[in-house]
Scaffold this motif. Structure first.
Motif, mmCIF file in Angstrom:
data_model
loop_
_atom_site.group_PDB
_atom_site.id
_atom_site.type_symbol
_atom_site.label_atom_id
_atom_site.label_comp_id
_atom_site.label_asym_id
_atom_site.label_seq_id
_atom_site.Cartn_x
_atom_site.Cartn_y
_atom_site.Cartn_z
ATOM 1 N N SER A 18 0.799 -1.228 0.000
ATOM 2 C CA SER A 18 0.000 0.000 0.000
ATOM 3 C C SER A 18 0.829 1.274 0.000
ATOM 4 O O SER A 18 0.288 2.368 -0.179
ATOM 5 C CB SER A 18 -0.930 0.018 1.214
ATOM 6 N N THR A 45 -3.680 0.086 -5.483
ATOM 7 C CA THR A 45 -3.795 -1.375 -5.441
ATOM 8 C C THR A 45 -3.262 -1.984 -6.736
ATOM 9 O O THR A 45 -3.608 -1.546 -7.830
ATOM 10 C CB THR A 45 -5.259 -1.787 -5.245
ATOM 11 N N GLU A 218 -0.822 -8.735 4.815
ATOM 12 C CA GLU A 218 -1.957 -8.836 3.890
ATOM 13 C C GLU A 218 -2.893 -9.981 4.274
ATOM 14 O O GLU A 218 -4.117 -9.852 4.165
ATOM 15 C CB GLU A 218 -1.445 -9.026 2.461
ATOM 16 N N SER A 221 -4.899 -8.857 7.145
ATOM 17 C CA SER A 221 -5.936 -7.918 6.702
ATOM 18 C C SER A 221 -7.123 -8.641 6.071
ATOM 19 O O SER A 221 -8.286 -8.276 6.302
ATOM 20 C CB SER A 221 -5.352 -6.916 5.700
ATOM 21 N N THR A 222 -6.840 -9.666 5.266
ATOM 22 C CA THR A 222 -7.913 -10.426 4.624
ATOM 23 C C THR A 222 -8.840 -11.049 5.662
ATOM 24 O O THR A 222 -10.072 -10.997 5.543
ATOM 25 C CB THR A 222 -7.330 -11.521 3.718
ATOM 26 N N GLN A 225 -10.909 -8.279 7.417
ATOM 27 C CA GLN A 225 -12.018 -7.778 6.592
ATOM 28 C C GLN A 225 -13.267 -8.622 6.807
ATOM 29 O O GLN A 225 -14.380 -8.100 6.922
ATOM 30 C CB GLN A 225 -11.625 -7.813 5.114
ATOM 31 N N ASP A 231 -14.224 -3.196 4.146
ATOM 32 C CA ASP A 231 -13.498 -3.452 2.912
ATOM 33 C C ASP A 231 -12.043 -3.036 3.096
ATOM 34 O O ASP A 231 -11.665 -2.448 4.121
ATOM 35 C CB ASP A 231 -14.143 -2.741 1.715
ATOM 36 N N LEU A 232 -11.217 -3.327 2.097
ATOM 37 C CA LEU A 232 -9.774 -3.101 2.224
ATOM 38 C C LEU A 232 -9.450 -1.630 2.426
ATOM 39 O O LEU A 232 -8.574 -1.277 3.227
ATOM 40 C CB LEU A 232 -9.055 -3.639 0.976
ATOM 41 N N GLU A 233 -10.162 -0.758 1.717
ATOM 42 C CA GLU A 233 -9.878 0.679 1.838
ATOM 43 C C GLU A 233 -10.168 1.177 3.248
ATOM 44 O O GLU A 233 -9.382 1.939 3.836
ATOM 45 C CB GLU A 233 -10.706 1.461 0.819
ATOM 46 N N LEU A 235 -10.202 -0.599 5.995
ATOM 47 C CA LEU A 235 -9.239 -1.192 6.912
ATOM 48 C C LEU A 235 -7.885 -0.509 6.794
ATOM 49 O O LEU A 235 -7.227 -0.228 7.809
ATOM 50 C CB LEU A 235 -9.114 -2.692 6.622
ATOM 51 N N SER A 236 -7.461 -0.217 5.570
ATOM 52 C CA SER A 236 -6.172 0.457 5.342
ATOM 53 C C SER A 236 -6.160 1.834 5.989
ATOM 54 O O SER A 236 -5.149 2.262 6.558
ATOM 55 C CB SER A 236 -5.885 0.564 3.848
#
Length: 347
Positions: A18, A45, A218, A221-222, A225, A231-233, A235-236
């Motif tokens: 990221s 991404t 990663e 993170s998965t 989620q 969603d990933l955004e 969480l980031s």
């Protein structure tokens, strides 16, 4: 004992999924090695995946913006490699000049490589004379896929920068963290990166074993989620807005649960080394952004009988007054710091 001093101005570059981080280290007359400049730029991404540059033009543009933001004093770049496409294995070679050893390595290690020797950059890190075979040297053979490095070098050229050296990230991390109270004894340094987790075992600062586990931030993170329904955004954004100690309770719990399998894999790796060598580990040192979550630290420390400690985000390096310490803790730039301090190059 302090960390190694940087012999010249070089910017250590660490590519994450990221973001890309850059660090320049100088030597303070009283404080020793010091992080003088630091910058971080977000990446879209897909630009970098599993630690490899997939879109050189996009990453090259990010590097241009990184240099503008960081105001680095040099265009020399130290590039790190250390994902699952890098192999590090104990190996023994004839005691010869380094150039002769490198020349012979492709034929010697071809059978243990996960890719063709001609498609790899291969080097040897000597450790000690073989105890019973005179004229032979024990060490670590290091091999990385050329393609992964070539794309990163291409991005650096697009940014009108110069690749000064290519270094192994586990070795760079050892230069940052294995100092002071960790200079002596046998230390297992476990570093969790975006796409992998590195286990490096060193005795008196000399690396003796390296394994790269193909799971990292990663994967955590998965899992998170799914558990947190983000969603990933989203969480980031949460990850980058605070340190792990500041995470709310449900966030910490989810991160701890998501780190369980990585912790077990790291523990199994350390146990394998200890059983195969008959040696013991004095300290387990944890490094990486997620390791600063109390729940993650608990998961790892509960598996090890040894003294488990959390590494300082910048190791033994002080920060220049212009650098925000909180931002450094969030960014966890230890790999970039180590790359900026020196090391042998494959290029």
């Amino acid at each position: 004992m302090s960390p190694l001093k940087a012999p010249e101005r070089v910017v250590g570059i660490d590519f994450g999924t990221s973001s890309v981080r850059g660090v320049e280290v100088t030597t303070h007359p009283k404080k020793g090695p010091q992080v003088r400049r630091f910058a971080r730029i977000a990446l879209p991404t897909g630009a970098v995946e599993d630690g490899e540059v997939m879109e050189p033009n996009t990453v090259g543009d990010a590097l241009k913006r990184l240099w503008e933001k960081g105001r680095f004093s040099t265009n020399k770049v130290a590039l790190g490699v250390g994902n699952q496409r890098v192999l590090v294995r104990p190996f023994t070679v004839d005691d010869q000049p380094p150039a002769r050893v490198r020349e012979a390595l492709p034929a010697l290690v071809e059978e243990i490589l996960p890719f063709r020797a001609e498609d790899a950059l291969i080097d040897f890190y000597p450790i000690e004379p073989h105890p019973s075979d005179i004229g032979r040297v024990n060490g670590l053979v290091v091999a990385a896929a050329k393609h992964a490095i070539d794309e990163a070098v291409r991005a650096i050229r697009i940014a009108k920068l110069r690749t000064h050296r290519v270094d192994l990230i586990p070795f760079a991390l050892s230069r940052v963290h294995l100092w002071g109270e960790y200079s002596n004894g046998t230390i297992a340094l476990i570093y969790q990166a975006p796409s992998s987790t590195t286990v490096l075992i060193a005795t008196n600062r000399v690396p003796r074993f390296v394994r790269i586990i193909p799971a990292g931030d990663e994967d955590v993170s998965t899992h998170m989620q799914q558990v947190l329904g983000k969603d990933l955004e989203e969480l980031s954004t949460e990850f980058s807005s605070r340190t792990r100690n500041q995470d709310p309770g449900h966030f910490k719990q989810a991160m701890g649960e998501a780190s369980e399998q990585i912790a077990k894999a790291a523990h199994g790796t350390v146990a394998y080394w200890a059983n195969s060598t008959g040696q013991s580990i004095d300290t387990v040192l944890l490094s990486g952004r997620n390791m600063h979550s109390p729940a993650v630290f608990e998961r790892f420390s509960s598996l090890f009988d040894n003294d488990t400690k959390l590494a300082h985000p910048t190791g033994g390096f002080s920060l220049h007054e212009s650098i925000n310490a909180e931002e450094m803790r969030i960014a966890a730039p230890s790999a970039a710091i180590g790359l900026a301090t020196g090391g042998d190059s494959w290029l």
